[in-house]
Design an enzyme around this catalytic site. Structure first.
Site, short mmCIF file in Angstrom:
data_model
loop_
_atom_site.label_atom_id
_atom_site.label_comp_id
_atom_site.label_asym_id
_atom_site.label_seq_id
_atom_site.Cartn_x
_atom_site.Cartn_y
_atom_site.Cartn_z
N ASN A 1 -4.28 -7.84 -1.05
CA ASN A 1 -4.05 -8.75 0.07
C ASN A 1 -5.21 -8.55 1.04
OD1 ASN A 1 -3.20 -10.15 2.29
ND2 ASN A 1 -1.36 -8.92 2.67
N GLU B 1 3.70 -8.94 8.10
CA GLU B 1 2.94 -9.53 9.22
C GLU B 1 3.42 -10.94 9.51
OE1 GLU B 1 -0.89 -8.49 7.60
OE2 GLU B 1 -0.37 -6.39 7.93
N GLU C 1 7.37 -3.13 0.76
CA GLU C 1 6.35 -2.61 1.67
C GLU C 1 7.04 -2.10 2.93
OE1 GLU C 1 2.20 -4.39 0.93
OE2 GLU C 1 3.28 -5.86 2.11
N GLY D 1 -0.98 -0.38 6.88
CA GLY D 1 -2.15 -0.26 7.75
C GLY D 1 -2.12 0.97 8.63
N SER E 1 -0.51 1.42 2.62
CA SER E 1 -1.49 2.51 2.59
C SER E 1 -1.79 3.04 1.19
CB SER E 1 -1.07 3.64 3.53
OG SER E 1 -1.05 3.17 4.88
P1 13P Z 1 -2.51 -1.49 3.72
O1 13P Z 1 -2.75 -1.18 2.26
O2 13P Z 1 -3.76 -1.75 4.48
O3 13P Z 1 -1.59 -0.51 4.34
O4 13P Z 1 -1.74 -2.90 3.73
C1 13P Z 1 -0.62 -3.06 2.94
C2 13P Z 1 -0.26 -4.49 2.91
O5 13P Z 1 0.17 -5.05 3.90
C3 13P Z 1 -0.45 -5.23 1.67
O6 13P Z 1 0.18 -6.46 1.71
#
Ligand code: 13P
Length: 255
Positions: A8, A99, A174, A180, A219
């Site tokens: 993503n 998000e 997730e 993030g 992550s």
């Molecule tokens: P990160 O891998 O940057 O934590 O993001 C995860 C994510 O939101 C994938 O859709």
């Protein structure tokens, strides 16, 4: 089970940057891709077409869209339809990314409507679910995942047979607190949440619920990808930050 490694790219990369990374992924893939694994990249909408072009001829590489509006067409200023996304090469869509839920206020009902719409219009769909830190600390993991999945299964029309979702519908777990943040869920936490998700899928779909891939996201990095994908009921990974650079993403693909 067949495993899916997804990237993503969120709101990163212009067309040139996306095409370059996509070409590097495509070139590096033959050396790293294990048997029975497929890769999906979700670039920003403006870069879908050039990523699709860079992936042409590579069966294991497909492209998806991060967002769309669940109507065939119409007066929806600023929105993009699934047919428009298919037109530029998208085969997949994301629905319910944390998000979208938390920054853009998409409700469980809106997310469910989008997932059902995409599936009934021929798009493979990755439905994201996951609890916030507060919900986890209050012991609400099961309730939250059940609520998010119930929203989908209760709006799925009877005409959309469960078996017809095999190969076209995927869940991505997730945990919001791991996105993030650099804080990856531990093996016990991932096993628990994926076990709950699998049990819920079986509750809603019976035997078919055993066949749907459940991806982990939050992550994921080259150094934890191998351990995560080896866990029970982890049928793939959805990678944010560590997918932006081809070499890092290739290491995750091969983990
Ligand atoms: P990160 O891998 O940057 O934590 O993001 C995860 C994510 O939101 C994938 O859709």
């Amino acid at each position: 089970m067949h495993k899916i490694i997804a990237a993503n790219w969120k709101m990163y990369k212009n067309r040139m940057e996306a095409a370059t990374t996509a070409a590097e992924i495509s070139a590096g893939l033959p050396g790293v891709l294990p048997e029975g694994r497929e890769v999906v990249v979700f670039p920003p909408a403006t870069a879908i077409e050039c990523v699709a072009q860079a992936f042409r001829g590579q069966k294991a590489l497909t492209v998806g869209a991060q967002n769309f509006y669940p109507a065939p067409e119409g007066a929806f200023t600023g929105e993009v339809s699934v047919d428009m996304l298919r037109d530029v090469g998208a085969e997949w869509v994301l629905a319910g990314h944390s998000e979208r839920r938390h920054i853009f206020g998409e409700s469980d009902e809106m997310v469910a409507r989008k997932a059902v719409f995409a599936l009934s219009h021929g798009m493979k769909t990755m439905l994201c679910i996951g609890e916030t830190l507060e919900e986890r600390e209050q012991g609400h993991l099961y309730v939250v995942l059940e609520r998010q999945l119930t929203a989908f299964f209760s709006s799925k029309p009877d005409a959309m047979a469960d078996e017809a979702l095999t190969g076209r519908f995927v869940i991505a777990y997730e945990p919001v607190w791991a996105i993030g943040t650099g804080r990856v869920a531990g093996p016990g936490e991932v096993r628990e949440a994926h076990g709950v998700t699998r049990a819920l899928l079986e509750k809603f779909m019976g035997e078919t619920g055993k066949k749907l891939p459940v991806l982990y996201g939050g992550s994921v990095k080259p150094d934890n990808a191998g351990a995560l994908i080896a866990l029970d009921n982890v049928d793939g990974l959805l990678v944010g930050g560590a997918s932006l650079e081809a070499q890092s993403f290739l290491q995750i693909i091969g983990a």
